[in-house]
Design a protein around this motif. Structure first.
Motif, PDB file in Angstrom:
ATOM      1  N   PRO A   1      29.785  42.523  61.245  1.00  0.00           N
ATOM      2  CA  PRO A   1      29.744  43.871  60.668  1.00  0.00           C
ATOM      3  C   PRO A   1      31.095  44.566  60.652  1.00  0.00           C
ATOM      4  O   PRO A   1      31.307  45.503  59.885  1.00  0.00           O
ATOM      5  CB  PRO A   1      28.753  44.614  61.576  1.00  0.00           C
ATOM      6  N   SER A   2      32.017  44.121  61.502  1.00  0.00           N
ATOM      7  CA  SER A   2      33.315  44.802  61.592  1.00  0.00           C
ATOM      8  C   SER A   2      34.256  44.419  60.458  1.00  0.00           C
ATOM      9  O   SER A   2      34.884  45.288  59.847  1.00  0.00           O
ATOM     10  CB  SER A   2      33.981  44.490  62.941  1.00  0.00           C
ATOM     11  N   VAL A   3      34.384  43.125  60.161  1.00  0.00           N
ATOM     12  CA  VAL A   3      35.441  42.713  59.224  1.00  0.00           C
ATOM     13  C   VAL A   3      34.998  41.754  58.133  1.00  0.00           C
ATOM     14  O   VAL A   3      35.786  41.453  57.238  1.00  0.00           O
ATOM     15  CB  VAL A   3      36.637  42.068  59.974  1.00  0.00           C
ATOM     16  N   PHE A   4      33.758  41.241  58.161  1.00  0.00           N
ATOM     17  CA  PHE A   4      33.422  40.186  57.206  1.00  0.00           C
ATOM     18  C   PHE A   4      33.596  40.619  55.760  1.00  0.00           C
ATOM     19  O   PHE A   4      34.159  39.890  54.935  1.00  0.00           O
ATOM     20  CB  PHE A   4      31.987  39.680  57.420  1.00  0.00           C
ATOM     21  N   VAL A   5      33.086  41.806  55.419  1.00  0.00           N
ATOM     22  CA  VAL A   5      33.181  42.267  54.030  1.00  0.00           C
ATOM     23  C   VAL A   5      34.644  42.401  53.607  1.00  0.00           C
ATOM     24  O   VAL A   5      35.055  41.903  52.541  1.00  0.00           O
ATOM     25  CB  VAL A   5      32.436  43.604  53.850  1.00  0.00           C
ATOM     26  N   LEU A   6      35.459  43.040  54.439  1.00  0.00           N
ATOM     27  CA  LEU A   6      36.876  43.210  54.112  1.00  0.00           C
ATOM     28  C   LEU A   6      37.595  41.863  54.102  1.00  0.00           C
ATOM     29  O   LEU A   6      38.482  41.623  53.277  1.00  0.00           O
ATOM     30  CB  LEU A   6      37.528  44.158  55.116  1.00  0.00           C
ATOM     31  N   TYR A   7      37.225  40.980  55.031  1.00  0.00           N
ATOM     32  CA  TYR A   7      37.800  39.635  55.083  1.00  0.00           C
ATOM     33  C   TYR A   7      37.529  38.879  53.784  1.00  0.00           C
ATOM     34  O   TYR A   7      38.440  38.257  53.199  1.00  0.00           O
ATOM     35  CB  TYR A   7      37.202  38.887  56.273  1.00  0.00           C
ATOM     36  N   ALA A   8      36.291  38.931  53.297  1.00  0.00           N
ATOM     37  CA  ALA A   8      35.930  38.230  52.068  1.00  0.00           C
ATOM     38  C   ALA A   8      36.621  38.842  50.855  1.00  0.00           C
ATOM     39  O   ALA A   8      37.067  38.117  49.949  1.00  0.00           O
ATOM     40  CB  ALA A   8      34.412  38.255  51.886  1.00  0.00           C
ATOM     41  N   PHE A   9      36.722  40.166  50.823  1.00  0.00           N
ATOM     42  CA  PHE A   9      37.451  40.824  49.740  1.00  0.00           C
ATOM     43  C   PHE A   9      38.916  40.371  49.736  1.00  0.00           C
ATOM     44  O   PHE A   9      39.478  40.034  48.688  1.00  0.00           O
ATOM     45  CB  PHE A   9      37.407  42.347  49.909  1.00  0.00           C
ATOM     46  N   HIS A  10      39.523  40.380  50.916  1.00  0.00           N
ATOM     47  CA  HIS A  10      40.958  40.124  51.027  1.00  0.00           C
ATOM     48  C   HIS A  10      41.311  38.641  50.829  1.00  0.00           C
ATOM     49  O   HIS A  10      42.224  38.320  50.057  1.00  0.00           O
ATOM     50  CB  HIS A  10      41.468  40.589  52.394  1.00  0.00           C
ATOM     51  N   ARG A  11      40.598  37.754  51.530  1.00  0.00           N
ATOM     52  CA  ARG A  11      41.002  36.345  51.531  1.00  0.00           C
ATOM     53  C   ARG A  11      40.497  35.578  50.311  1.00  0.00           C
ATOM     54  O   ARG A  11      41.206  34.724  49.773  1.00  0.00           O
ATOM     55  CB  ARG A  11      40.515  35.650  52.803  1.00  0.00           C
ATOM     56  N   TYR A  12      39.266  35.890  49.876  1.00  0.00           N
ATOM     57  CA  TYR A  12      38.660  35.109  48.801  1.00  0.00           C
ATOM     58  C   TYR A  12      38.518  35.871  47.491  1.00  0.00           C
ATOM     59  O   TYR A  12      38.147  35.284  46.474  1.00  0.00           O
ATOM     60  CB  TYR A  12      37.280  34.596  49.237  1.00  0.00           C
ATOM     61  N   GLY A  13      38.798  37.173  47.518  1.00  0.00           N
ATOM     62  CA  GLY A  13      38.678  37.970  46.304  1.00  0.00           C
ATOM     63  C   GLY A  13      37.250  38.131  45.832  1.00  0.00           C
ATOM     64  O   GLY A  13      37.000  38.322  44.642  1.00  0.00           O
ATOM     65  N   TRP A  14      36.286  38.061  46.754  1.00  0.00           N
ATOM     66  CA  TRP A  14      34.880  38.179  46.385  1.00  0.00           C
ATOM     67  C   TRP A  14      34.529  39.618  46.007  1.00  0.00           C
ATOM     68  O   TRP A  14      35.131  40.575  46.493  1.00  0.00           O
ATOM     69  CB  TRP A  14      33.986  37.746  47.545  1.00  0.00           C
ATOM     70  N   THR A  15      33.515  39.752  45.171  1.00  0.00           N
ATOM     71  CA  THR A  15      32.960  41.057  44.844  1.00  0.00           C
ATOM     72  C   THR A  15      31.838  41.383  45.839  1.00  0.00           C
ATOM     73  O   THR A  15      31.422  40.527  46.621  1.00  0.00           O
ATOM     74  CB  THR A  15      32.385  41.067  43.429  1.00  0.00           C
ATOM     75  N   ALA A  16      31.340  42.623  45.777  1.00  0.00           N
ATOM     76  CA  ALA A  16      30.222  43.001  46.640  1.00  0.00           C
ATOM     77  C   ALA A  16      29.011  42.109  46.368  1.00  0.00           C
ATOM     78  O   ALA A  16      28.252  41.770  47.289  1.00  0.00           O
ATOM     79  CB  ALA A  16      29.855  44.467  46.421  1.00  0.00           C
ATOM     80  N   LYS A  17      28.837  41.692  45.118  1.00  0.00           N
ATOM     81  CA  LYS A  17      27.712  40.822  44.768  1.00  0.00           C
ATOM     82  C   LYS A  17      27.840  39.465  45.451  1.00  0.00           C
ATOM     83  O   LYS A  17      26.864  38.941  46.008  1.00  0.00           O
ATOM     84  CB  LYS A  17      27.645  40.648  43.253  1.00  0.00           C
ATOM     85  N   THR A  18      29.047  38.882  45.430  1.00  0.00           N
ATOM     86  CA  THR A  18      29.253  37.584  46.074  1.00  0.00           C
ATOM     87  C   THR A  18      29.076  37.684  47.582  1.00  0.00           C
ATOM     88  O   THR A  18      28.485  36.799  48.211  1.00  0.00           O
ATOM     89  CB  THR A  18      30.662  37.045  45.754  1.00  0.00           C
ATOM     90  N   VAL A  19      29.591  38.763  48.166  1.00  0.00           N
ATOM     91  CA  VAL A  19      29.412  38.978  49.603  1.00  0.00           C
ATOM     92  C   VAL A  19      27.929  39.080  49.934  1.00  0.00           C
ATOM     93  O   VAL A  19      27.443  38.466  50.900  1.00  0.00           O
ATOM     94  CB  VAL A  19      30.142  40.254  50.066  1.00  0.00           C
ATOM     95  N   GLY A  20      27.190  39.834  49.138  1.00  0.00           N
ATOM     96  CA  GLY A  20      25.763  39.995  49.386  1.00  0.00           C
ATOM     97  C   GLY A  20      25.013  38.682  49.289  1.00  0.00           C
ATOM     98  O   GLY A  20      24.156  38.371  50.118  1.00  0.00           O
ATOM     99  N   LEU A  21      25.333  37.865  48.279  1.00  0.00           N
ATOM    100  CA  LEU A  21      24.660  36.572  48.130  1.00  0.00           C
ATOM    101  C   LEU A  21      25.033  35.624  49.261  1.00  0.00           C
ATOM    102  O   LEU A  21      24.201  34.827  49.710  1.00  0.00           O
ATOM    103  CB  LEU A  21      25.024  35.955  46.774  1.00  0.00           C
ATOM    104  N   THR A  22      26.281  35.707  49.728  1.00  0.00           N
ATOM    105  CA  THR A  22      26.690  34.872  50.861  1.00  0.00           C
ATOM    106  C   THR A  22      25.923  35.250  52.115  1.00  0.00           C
ATOM    107  O   THR A  22      25.436  34.391  52.855  1.00  0.00           O
ATOM    108  CB  THR A  22      28.205  35.008  51.108  1.00  0.00           C
TER     109      THR A  22
END
Length: 416
Positions: free
Chosen positions: A238-259
């Motif tokens: 909950p602390s960094v996963f969303v920001l980590y995925a945005f930063h490192r992989y360029g994922w969108t909120a949709k990709t993060v949610g599906l992951t």
């Protein structure tokens, strides 16, 4: 099927649905809360990471203070009213966050959420109430599966809805929490009969007093410390996963949610389908140690993963960490009487909340420093390596805390 088996299964089904709806509401918000905070901070990722840490710390502080109180109240008045009050409170809270015009109002919403988010904690006591000791690992595995199922749909739905409007998932979460509360009003049975309830005591209802229960049982102390370490390691999500995925992989909120939905599917398979069977074969101690070992490997692979594909390939191994929690909780509940189960769950939640006082700040600061351009570290996976190291410590604690336990448990079983 014995006469008692049908009511017990019905009660487990009720609490399963309750937890699924509760976690579904929580999961919807995960992909969009950092995005909403970003919108208040002019898209400053480093500053947002710091604020996410503050929000997480305050939420945990509320849990630390109020969970023992609610646990003691559930031992006195029953589990059902605590679950209902919690869910109605969460429904109000999500509406407040959906309407929040400023970061300050969003902060108030997280404070209220920390106070009212007690139904999942009380569900642990509920499981202990309706499940015999030798079946509790499977019962807690079912509870983990409910978490997984909620996170299958929640983050995926939150990611999709968040692409439409970052506030829309909060409205949906509020509606689900309200539906959950109504569900409980009409069909959720009470699990703790009046003759098994304990008198309310402020000594047991405060964070320090609730931990005395753990000190009275030496093995509980070691397993409680393990719960703290595991929860601290888990706060990397909950602390960094969303920001980590945005930063490192360029994922969108949709990709993060599906992951995250994929994580939920795997968690449901492990905790709902495998945990009970593996504990039946290996017993709680070996299952606990095995689950922690998989967690160490999984976090290490997460921190290393240079691409999104590599991250996804590591997810099945990481999911096997889910074997540890049902085994650990089963060991703990077997040492206590029915009227102490609510106090135990309150004490454990206090420890987990205590981890939350440190976890968000720890991981967001590590992440912020690891990606700070002026420092030149470029190690976005550093928070996951820290979580792997924490589980190494947890493995040592678990081995010592449960040493000799498995043989005693076998000797105590009928026919052993």
């Amino acid at each position: 099927m014995t006469p008692a088996a049908a009511p017990r299964r019905a009660a487990l089904a009720f609490i399963f649905v309750t937890v699924v709806l509760d976690v579904l509401a929580l999961g919807i918000v995960i992909p969009v809360l950092p995005t909403l905070i970003l919108s208040f901070l002019d898209e400053d990722v480093v500053r947002t990471a710091e604020i996410v840490g503050v929000f997480g710390t305050v939420w945990a502080a509320m849990q630390f203070v109020f969970s023992p109180l609610l646990g003691a109240l559930s031992d006195r008045f029953g589990r059902r009213p605590i679950i209902l009050v919690s869910n109605f409170g969460l429904a109000f809270d999500y509406v407040l966050m959906a309407l929040a015009p400023t970061l300050g109002w969003l902060f108030v919403g997280r404070v209220i959420s920390g106070i009212t988010a007690a139904s999942i904690t009380t569900a642990g006591a509920y499981i202990a109430d309706v499940t015999p000791p030798d079946k509790r690992a499977a019962g807690f595995g079912m509870l983990g599966a409910a978490f997984g199922l909620g996170f299958i749909l929640g983050p995926a739905l939150g990611g999709v809805l968040g692409d439409v409007d970052p506030r829309l998932p909060f409205w949906i979460a509020g509606a689900l929490s309200f539906a959950n509360a109504l569900y409980g009003v009409f069909v959720l049975p009470e699990s703790l009969p009046p003759e098994k309830r304990a008198a309310f005591s402020w000594r047991r209802a405060n964070p320090v007093g609730s931990l005395r229960l753990l000190r009275r049982h030496p093995e509980l102390s070691g397993l409680a410390l393990l719960a703290f370490v595991q929860q601290l390691a888990h706060y990397v999500y909950p602390s960094v996963f969303v920001l980590y995925a945005f930063h490192r992989y360029g994922w969108t909120a949709k990709t993060v949610g599906l992951t995250l939905a994929g994580v939920g599917v795997l968690s449901a398979i492990v905790q709902g389908g495998l945990a009970g069977r593996i504990v039946a074969k290996l017993r709680e101690r070996r299952t606990l140690l095995l689950g922690l070992s998989f967690g160490i490997v999984g976090f290490t692979l997460y921190g290393w993963a240079p691409t999104g594909l590599a991250f996804w390939l590591a997810m099945p191994l990481m999911a096997l960490w889910g074997l540890a929690s049902p085994a650990s909780q089963s060991l703990m509940t077997q040492r206590l009487e029915a009227h102490e189960q609510g106090q135990l769950q309150g004490a454990l939640t206090s420890l987990m909340a205590l981890a939350g006082l440190f976890g968000p700040g720890l991981f967001t600061q590590i992440f912020a420093k690891a990606i700070e351009p002026t420092l030149g570290l470029d190690m976005p996976g550093a928070p996951f390596f820290v979580s792997a190291a924490l589980l190494v410590i947890g493995l040592v604690i678990a081995e010592r805390a449960t040493r000799g336990r498995s043989s005693r448990a076998r000797a105590a079983r009928p026919g052993a």
